[in-house]
Design an enzyme around this catalytic site. Structure first.
Site, short mmCIF file in Angstrom:
data_model
loop_
_atom_site.label_atom_id
_atom_site.label_comp_id
_atom_site.label_asym_id
_atom_site.label_seq_id
_atom_site.Cartn_x
_atom_site.Cartn_y
_atom_site.Cartn_z
N CYS A 193 0.92 -1.16 -0.07
CA CYS A 193 0.05 0.03 -0.10
C CYS A 193 0.93 1.23 0.02
O CYS A 193 0.81 2.01 -0.94
CB CYS A 193 -0.88 -0.03 1.33
SG CYS A 193 -0.26 -0.77 2.95
N1 LIG Z 1 -4.01 -5.07 5.14
C1 LIG Z 1 -3.55 -4.43 4.12
O1 LIG Z 1 -3.66 -3.18 3.78
C2 LIG Z 1 -2.38 -5.08 2.95
C3 LIG Z 1 -1.95 -6.20 3.22
N2 LIG Z 1 -0.92 -6.64 2.34
C4 LIG Z 1 -0.64 -7.92 2.50
O2 LIG Z 1 -1.71 -9.21 2.11
C5 LIG Z 1 -1.39 -10.31 3.01
C6 LIG Z 1 -2.42 -10.56 3.84
O3 LIG Z 1 -2.33 -9.43 4.92
P1 LIG Z 1 -3.86 -8.96 5.64
O4 LIG Z 1 -5.20 -9.60 4.90
O5 LIG Z 1 -3.84 -7.69 5.85
O6 LIG Z 1 -3.59 -10.17 6.96
P2 LIG Z 1 -4.94 -10.77 7.87
O7 LIG Z 1 -3.91 -11.17 9.05
O8 LIG Z 1 -6.09 -9.99 8.19
O9 LIG Z 1 -5.30 -12.30 6.93
C7 LIG Z 1 -4.10 -13.22 6.72
C8 LIG Z 1 -5.15 -14.53 6.50
O10 LIG Z 1 -4.21 -15.55 6.11
C9 LIG Z 1 -4.32 -16.71 6.78
N3 LIG Z 1 -3.24 -17.46 7.19
C10 LIG Z 1 -2.10 -17.01 7.91
N4 LIG Z 1 -1.15 -18.01 7.89
C11 LIG Z 1 -1.62 -19.05 7.18
C12 LIG Z 1 -0.94 -20.15 6.63
N5 LIG Z 1 0.05 -20.76 6.95
N6 LIG Z 1 -1.85 -20.89 5.89
C13 LIG Z 1 -3.05 -20.50 5.35
N7 LIG Z 1 -3.69 -19.40 5.91
C14 LIG Z 1 -2.78 -18.52 6.67
C15 LIG Z 1 -4.90 -16.05 8.41
O11 LIG Z 1 -5.45 -16.99 8.99
P3 LIG Z 1 -5.36 -16.83 10.59
O12 LIG Z 1 -6.59 -15.96 11.02
O13 LIG Z 1 -5.35 -18.33 11.09
O14 LIG Z 1 -4.16 -16.35 11.10
C16 LIG Z 1 -5.89 -15.06 7.77
O15 LIG Z 1 -6.97 -15.56 7.45
C17 LIG Z 1 -0.01 -9.84 3.74
O16 LIG Z 1 0.89 -10.45 3.14
C18 LIG Z 1 -0.25 -8.64 4.01
O17 LIG Z 1 1.22 -8.15 4.38
C19 LIG Z 1 -0.89 -6.16 1.10
C20 LIG Z 1 -1.25 -4.71 1.03
C21 LIG Z 1 -2.00 -4.11 2.13
C1 LIG Z 2 -0.17 -0.36 9.07
C2 LIG Z 2 0.74 -1.41 8.89
O1 LIG Z 2 0.98 -2.20 9.66
N1 LIG Z 2 1.02 -1.43 7.71
C3 LIG Z 2 1.77 -2.74 7.20
C4 LIG Z 2 1.80 -2.82 5.62
C5 LIG Z 2 0.82 -3.14 5.12
C6 LIG Z 2 0.83 -3.57 3.65
O2 LIG Z 2 1.16 -2.92 2.61
O3 LIG Z 2 1.19 -4.99 3.58
P1 LIG Z 2 2.23 -5.51 2.81
O4 LIG Z 2 3.46 -5.37 3.11
O5 LIG Z 2 2.10 -7.12 2.73
O6 LIG Z 2 2.07 -5.04 1.32
C7 LIG Z 2 2.97 -2.59 7.83
O7 LIG Z 2 3.60 -1.62 7.92
O8 LIG Z 2 3.65 -3.58 7.94
#
Ligand SMILES: NC(=O)C1=CN([C@@H]2O[C@H](COP(=O)(O)OP(=O)(O)OC[C@H]3O[C@@H](n4cnc5c(N)ncnc54)[C@H](OP(=O)(O)O)[C@@H]3O)[C@@H](O)[C@H]2O)C=CC1
Ligand SMILES: CC(=O)N[C@@H](CCC(=O)OP(=O)(O)O)C(=O)O
Length: 310
Positions: free
Chosen positions: A117
């Site tokens: 992000c």
């Molecule tokens: N949130 C954001 O704004 C952004 C997130 N991302 C990236 O996207 C990815 C997901 O993030 P986010 O959705 O925020 O994370 P969350 O923690 O909200 O969700 C992750 C999901 O993956 C599951 N999980 C974790 N480990 C495993 C595993 N070994 N096998 C199968 N399922 C698993 C978790 O289950 P459980 O509940 O059991 O832990 C959960 O349902 C990350 O890499 C994050 O850095 C990227 C850009 C922005």
């Molecule tokens: C607020 C907050 O904690 N943000 C996350 C980044 C969110 C994100 O972009 O996740 P990815 O790195 O998977 O893209 C952090 O700084 O680690």
């Protein structure tokens, strides 16, 4: 025939938002495993290998595992939301607007990495200025940002929202990443075309979604003759011909008293601003986005559609 899509991690923050965006799509068949089985490796492996595109919304280690699980199956393409492959040469970086060739790379790639992000904002501001020769080699770029707390996924959401959480966070706004080694710095440098790593200072506010990314610059240290107006013109030229990233007209931004981090919540677009006074010494470049929109789930759906359009 409907394309088969599996969202691995569909019950997490990013996965859920992708699922919501795809719920009414009749051109797709969504493969799914029950929430209670989300960590069942056998079921995940089967689903991953049954998909045309698997969207990985997992921590880095689990994304790498999903990559291994599908490596021998040329029929499945991966779109990964984690940090695991964002600077990997075999993966297309999923930021279609970052240059003219990127859309075609995403369309034809087997492996696409969805951008972070913060990097979406930072690269969106920096890369056009590097490409235009405005931001010179060696310039010490700083990136300052504030994110909604959903950016930290389920764990940070619980820490911010649940007063009974053992690691509850009571702060309304906090700085973090204080060692200046945030995991997003490599992709900002690589895809921002920077020869030096940027100094990245992130923060979180007590609002669920939304993001501001700032890149302040000293005009005297940019290419000779650079002005607030010429920077604005370079960004406008770079983003011509698409409707996801917009550059706010300079006359409009000049009248703004403030920028609201939540303005684009629920939208999958990004707005760029160029702030400064004509004849002044400084310019502040600002990107505004929803961390879960163009910063994650919105971008993932955009990339999935590009992959399907190949
Ligand atoms: N949130 C954001 O704004 C952004 C997130 N991302 C990236 O996207 C990815 C997901 O993030 P986010 O959705 O925020 O994370 P969350 O923690 O909200 O969700 C992750 C999901 O993956 C599951 N999980 C974790 N480990 C495993 C595993 N070994 N096998 C199968 N399922 C698993 C978790 O289950 P459980 O509940 O059991 O832990 C959960 O349902 C990350 O890499 C994050 O850095 C990227 C850009 C922005
Ligand atoms: C607020 C907050 O904690 N943000 C996350 C980044 C969110 C994100 O972009 O996740 P990815 O790195 O998977 O893209 C952090 O700084 O680690």
């Amino acid at each position: 025939m409907a394309a088969k899509i599996f969202i691995d991690g569909e019950h997490g923050t990013t996965g859920l938002q992708i699922r919501t965006r795809l719920a009414d799509r009749r051109d797709l068949e969504l493969l799914s495993i029950p929430e209670a089985e989300r960590r069942n490796e056998k079921m995940r492996e089967d689903m991953l290998n049954s998909a045309d595109i698997a969207i990985l919304c997992l921590p880095d280690d689990a994304s790498k595992q999903a990559y291994e699980m599908t490596a021998a199956n040329n029929n499945v393409r991966l779109l990964d939301a984690s940090t695991a492959f964002r600077v990997h040469p075999d993966w297309a970086y999923g930021f279609a607007e970052m240059d003219k060739a990127q859309k075609a790379k995403i369309q034809s790639a087997r492996y696409v990495s969805n951008p972070g992000c913060y990097p979406t904002g930072a690269i969106g501001l920096i890369r056009p200025l590097r490409a235009a020769g405005i931001l010179p080699d060696g310039y010490p770029v700083s990136v300052n940002a504030v994110s909604g707390y959903t950016g930290g996924g389920k764990q940070l959401i619980a820490q911010m929202e649940d007063a009974g959480h053992p690691e509850h966070l009571a702060a309304n706004n906090f700085l973090y990443g204080l060692t200046l080694k945030h995991k997003h710095v490599p992709e900002m440098q690589t895809h921002g075309l920077l020869d030096r790593p940027p100094l990245f200072a992130p923060s979180v506010g007590r609002f669920a979604q939304g993001m501001i990314v700032q890149v302040p610059l000293f005009l005297d240290d940019l290419a000779e003759g650079t002005t607030v107006e010429s920077i604005h013109e370079a960004l406008v030229a770079h983003y011509a011909g698409q409707d996801i990233v917009s550059v706010v007209p300079i006359a409009e931004s000049a009248k703004l008293p403030r920028v609201d981090a939540e303005e684009l919540v629920g939208k999958d677009t990004m707005k760029l601003f160029v702030f400064g006074t004509p004849g002044g010494a400084h310019v502040n470049l600002v990107a505004l986005l929803d961390n879960l929109g163009k910063g994650a789930s919105g971008a993932a759906v955009q990339n999935m559609d590009l992959m399907l359009s190949a």
